[in-house]
Design an enzyme around this catalytic site. Structure first.
Site, PDB file in Angstrom:
ATOM      1  N   ASN A 108      -6.661  -2.726   1.370  1.00 57.26           N
ATOM      2  CA  ASN A 108      -6.613  -4.185   1.388  1.00 57.26           C
ATOM      3  C   ASN A 108      -8.025  -4.731   1.331  1.00 57.26           C
ATOM      4  O   ASN A 108      -8.963  -4.134   1.888  1.00 57.26           O
ATOM      5  CB  ASN A 108      -5.955  -4.687   2.677  1.00 57.26           C
ATOM      6  CG  ASN A 108      -4.465  -4.415   2.718  1.00 57.26           C
ATOM      7  OD1 ASN A 108      -3.822  -4.273   1.687  1.00 57.26           O
ATOM      8  ND2 ASN A 108      -3.909  -4.341   3.919  1.00 57.26           N
ATOM      9  N   ARG A 125       0.825  -1.219   0.000  1.00 62.12           N
ATOM     10  CA  ARG A 125       0.000   0.000   0.000  1.00 62.12           C
ATOM     11  C   ARG A 125       0.860   1.269   0.000  1.00 62.12           C
ATOM     12  O   ARG A 125       0.576   2.202  -0.778  1.00 62.12           O
ATOM     13  CB  ARG A 125      -0.968  -0.025   1.182  1.00 62.12           C
ATOM     14  CG  ARG A 125      -2.118  -1.014   1.003  1.00 62.12           C
ATOM     15  CD  ARG A 125      -3.051  -0.989   2.197  1.00 62.12           C
ATOM     16  NE  ARG A 125      -2.319  -1.285   3.427  1.00 62.12           N
ATOM     17  CZ  ARG A 125      -2.734  -0.951   4.643  1.00 62.12           C
ATOM     18  NH1 ARG A 125      -3.867  -0.273   4.793  1.00 62.12           N
ATOM     19  NH2 ARG A 125      -2.035  -1.285   5.705  1.00 62.12           N
TER      20      ARG A 125
END
Length: 749
Positions: free
Chosen positions: A36, A18
């Site tokens: 996620n 990320r």
């Protein structure tokens, strides 16, 4: 303007993915968000069309080193007019389905920090970031957050917290993040657990240099370590560990230290220095100078490089230390401090322990290079629990594995999660480790098994565990599971001509199989050919004492007069051999086996290479080592047509005995044996292919860890067939559970 929804599956959580996406988006003038989800990472990316295209391409080409991308799927969306790019919070329920990274060797950035006197992590042995460090071994539960790891007790200091919360920092959401102010620490203990004075790492290094044996707690458990150049220290470790002949693994402080002692090609160097850092079997070179007891009588040695900060801090670049599992023979590796002190106090002179608990033990993985690619012999730290993707989804299966070199498998959808190496289920300690690991895997991957798959052998502890699960059961024949494991690895469903060669597996006829030619797919198989059955005089003792097999073979060939044959073997027969042969002739305690491994044992004993063994497979290993580098002659053998056809090597053994009588060196005859077995495999495969029309061949079973045999068989077949080999799980019983799981899923359809 263009906006895409991008779904990325694979190991993309807990590996810095990320923040990588966040920073890439800002660099590329992309707006939107990343989060996620249950299968991986979801991105919505908005920007000018060329920028979006470049961003999409960079997601794969510039991904973090620990990321494993299985697939990237995209879909067009209506632009929303976003001006910034954000990291959104994850849904905890979805995050339970995320894949977990294996433990990963210390990265170059972290190594530079621990070597820099000006850095706040100088000489700190728990330095890590999102690109490296412990993962699987510290996770208590999912979602993967610090509170659900063994780092939960260590509260981050302000400096570490700042790194953890900064998307531009490589420690953003690095769950094991720590420093000397707030993190775990090492301590030095004597055999009774009492603290010893001095800097723990510096004093441990001094003691090893002085010839002492250390018990060192690392990432997946304890190692027993000593100076590999010190003959007395290595001999003491071997004696105390009750390990007579089996080679020790060695850790070198640098690749240069390995090159100075071993022959290392580019593929082997890549395997040594990769993120998994397994033990790699290497040929000893002209500069090899380790103590003779490290790898006695063996032209190969298992070498590895440091993979945790503590190793980099203990070993100087020129150092070579024995670094073997912290256990006594046949026990699981110690990973809890009290247990280690209790079990290893009689072996180690001192303990280098730390206060970060290990949740999951993990032995070092072992590999070698075959045909330019890794060939896994033991799959554990650095590889587990990365999944194998199956060719189709199915019910959740728990596959229990075998008795020796056990590893189990748990499936979810089309993913198969193989466990780390458990070991031989022959004592209560290993069995308890096995059952604990199964329960932990079920929590970790949020799987409730619907089916349990198992071996057919009724006395395997893994089979008994399956019988007590209370789930629908699928029994899978041992050698079918071996071939199914190869097929599953390659995303194949079959059919293939499977050659399954090992020592022992329970057959459909109640006999011991181990030299099998199967026409197999994932659902079933037909036994088209087999090696001839041979009796095992004394049952299991014949495996530990291969001379019994050689004596029985000579008795079959020449009758009782074989003892008068002028060959070295007949002059070494122990007392009582006549009674043993008499009992075997009457069928007393002489079960029949078609195991290829028993042929190797017979040949090793007949040639005077190994008459009794001190570890599993020793006779076969030493027979291969004797043959290494030589191309032998093909000796006679018979193939009798039938259902199944039978391959009989008695003519080959007669030829070996006659050649011994003429004074032919055993090493040449060892090469002849390998050439004969390879020729027979290729010949039988060609016959079966002609009859069945199948042109795909799968090779599995522990015998195919013999790369001399494997290389010759592949060389004879690869021009005319597609030959499938193991690459991601071991050919031995450590890969058995993957095949069991694949068969159970296919039979459930």
């Amino acid at each position: 303007m263009k906006r895409l929804r991008i779904e990325i599956t694979g190991i993309v959580q807990g590996v810095g993915f990320r923040p990588f996406v966040h920073n890439l988006a800002r660099r590329s003038a992309i707006a939107g968000w990343v989060a996620n989800d249950g299968r991986g990472v979801v991105i919505e990316a908005e920007g000018e069309q060329p920028a979006v295209a470049a961003f999409l391409a960079a997601l794969r080409t510039e991904a973090p080193p620990l990321a494993v991308i299985d697939a990237i799927r995209t879909g067009a969306l209506t632009p929303a007019g976003d001006k910034e790019f954000a990291i959104l919070a994850s849904d905890p329920a979805a995050a339970r389905l995320a894949l977990i990274s294996p433990d990963v060797a210390t990265c170059a950035d972290c190594r530079a920090e621990i070597a820099d006197p000006a850095d706040r992590r100088y000489r700190y042995p728990f330095t890590n970031c999102t690109n490296c460090g412990p993962r699987y071994t510290i996770i208590e539960d999912v979602p993967y957050d610090r509170v659900r790891t063994t780092m939960a007790a260590f509260k981050m200091c302000p400096a570490c917290r700042s790194e953890y919360e900064d998307p531009a920092d490589r420690r953003f959401h690095a769950q094991p993040n720590a420093c000397p102010v707030c993190g775990p620490a090492y301590r030095l203990l004597d055999r009774d657990g009492r603290p010893l004075p001095g800097d723990p790492l510096a004093e441990a290094r001094r003691l090893v240099a002085a010839g002492k044996v250390a018990a060192i707690k690392g990432i997946g458990g304890y190692h027993l370590a000593c100076n590999a150049l010190d003959a007395e220290a290595v001999a003491a470790l071997r004696s105390r560990k009750v390990r007579e002949d089996k080679p020790f693994a060695v850790m070198a402080g640098s690749l240069e230290a390995i090159r100075a002692r071993c022959r290392v090609d580019a593929a082997e160097e890549e395997l040594l220095a990769g993120t998994a850092r397994p033990i790699v079997l290497l040929a000893k070179g002209p500069g090899y100078d380790l103590a003779a007891a490290v790898a006695p009588g063996n032209p190969y040695v298992g070498m590895m490089l440091p993979y945790a900060p503590v190793h980099w801090l203990l070993l100087a670049p020129g150092d070579v230390w024995v670094m073997t599992s912290g256990n006594t023979s046949d026990e699981p590796i110690a990973f809890e401090d009290d247990d280690a002190l209790a079990r290893l106090a009689g072996i180690a002179d001192f303990f280098l322990a730390h206060n970060r608990p290990i949740r999951c033990r993990a032995d070092d993985s072992v590999a070698r290079v075959f045909a330019g690619r890794p060939y896994i012999l033991r799959r554990s730290r650095g590889f587990a629990p990365a999944p194998v993707r199956l060719n189709a989804p199915g019910p959740a299966v728990l596959a229990c594995g075998g008795e020796l070199k056990n590893a189990f498998c748990l499936t979810r959808g089309d993913l198969a999660f193989m466990s780390a190496h458990v070991g031989d289920l022959e004592n209560m300690a290993t069995y308890n480790a096995y059952t604990d690991a199964i329960a932990h895997y079920q929590r970790l991957f949020d799987v409730v098994p619907e089916v349990v798959a198992h071996d057919l052998h009724p006395e395997y502890l893994a089979t008994k565990y399956a019988m007590e699960c209370g789930l629908p059961r699928v029994g899978v024949q041992h050698h079918h599971a071996h071939i199914a494991a190869v097929l599953a690895e390659h995303g194949e469903s079959g059919p293939a001509i499977g050659v399954a060669f090992d020592g022992t597996g329970y057959g459909d006829d109640g006999r011991l199989w181990g030299g099998e030619f199967l026409l197999a797919d994932l659902k079933g198989y037909t036994r088209l050919a087999q090696l001839a059955y041979m009796p095992l005089p004394g049952g299991a003792r014949a495996i530990r004492e291969p001379w019994r097999l050689a004596a029985r073979m000579l008795y079959e060939l020449y009758g009782a007069d074989f003892v008068n044959k002028d060959i070295p073997f007949t002059r070494t027969l122990p007392a009582g051999w006549e009674l043993m042969l008499d009992a075997a002739a009457k069928g007393l305690n002489a079960p029949l086996s078609s195991g290829a491994g028993r042929l190797f044992d017979t040949a090793a004993a007949l040639l005077g290479i190994r008459g009794t063994i001190n570890y599993e497979g020793q006779a076969a290993v030493e027979l291969e080592l004797a043959a290494a580098g030589r191309r032998g002659r093909v000796l006679p053998y018979d193939v009798t047509a039938g259902e199944p056809a039978v391959v009989d090597f008695r003519p080959a053994f007669a030829a070996l005995a006659d050649a011994l009588g003429r004074g032919t060196p055993p090493a040449l005859l060892a090469a002849d044996f390998h050439a004969t077995l390879a020729d027979a495999v290729a010949s039988v495969v060609r016959r079966l292919a002609a009859a069945s029309g199948v042109r795909k061949v799968a090779l599995s079973g522990g015998v195919f860890q013999n790369v001399t045999l494997l290389g010759q068989v592949v060389g004879l077949l690869e021009k005319d067939f597609t030959v499938l080999l193991h690459r991601r799980v071991p050919a031995n019983d450590g890969g058995l559970a993957l095949g069991q799981a694949a068969v159970a899923i296919e039979r459930s359809r």
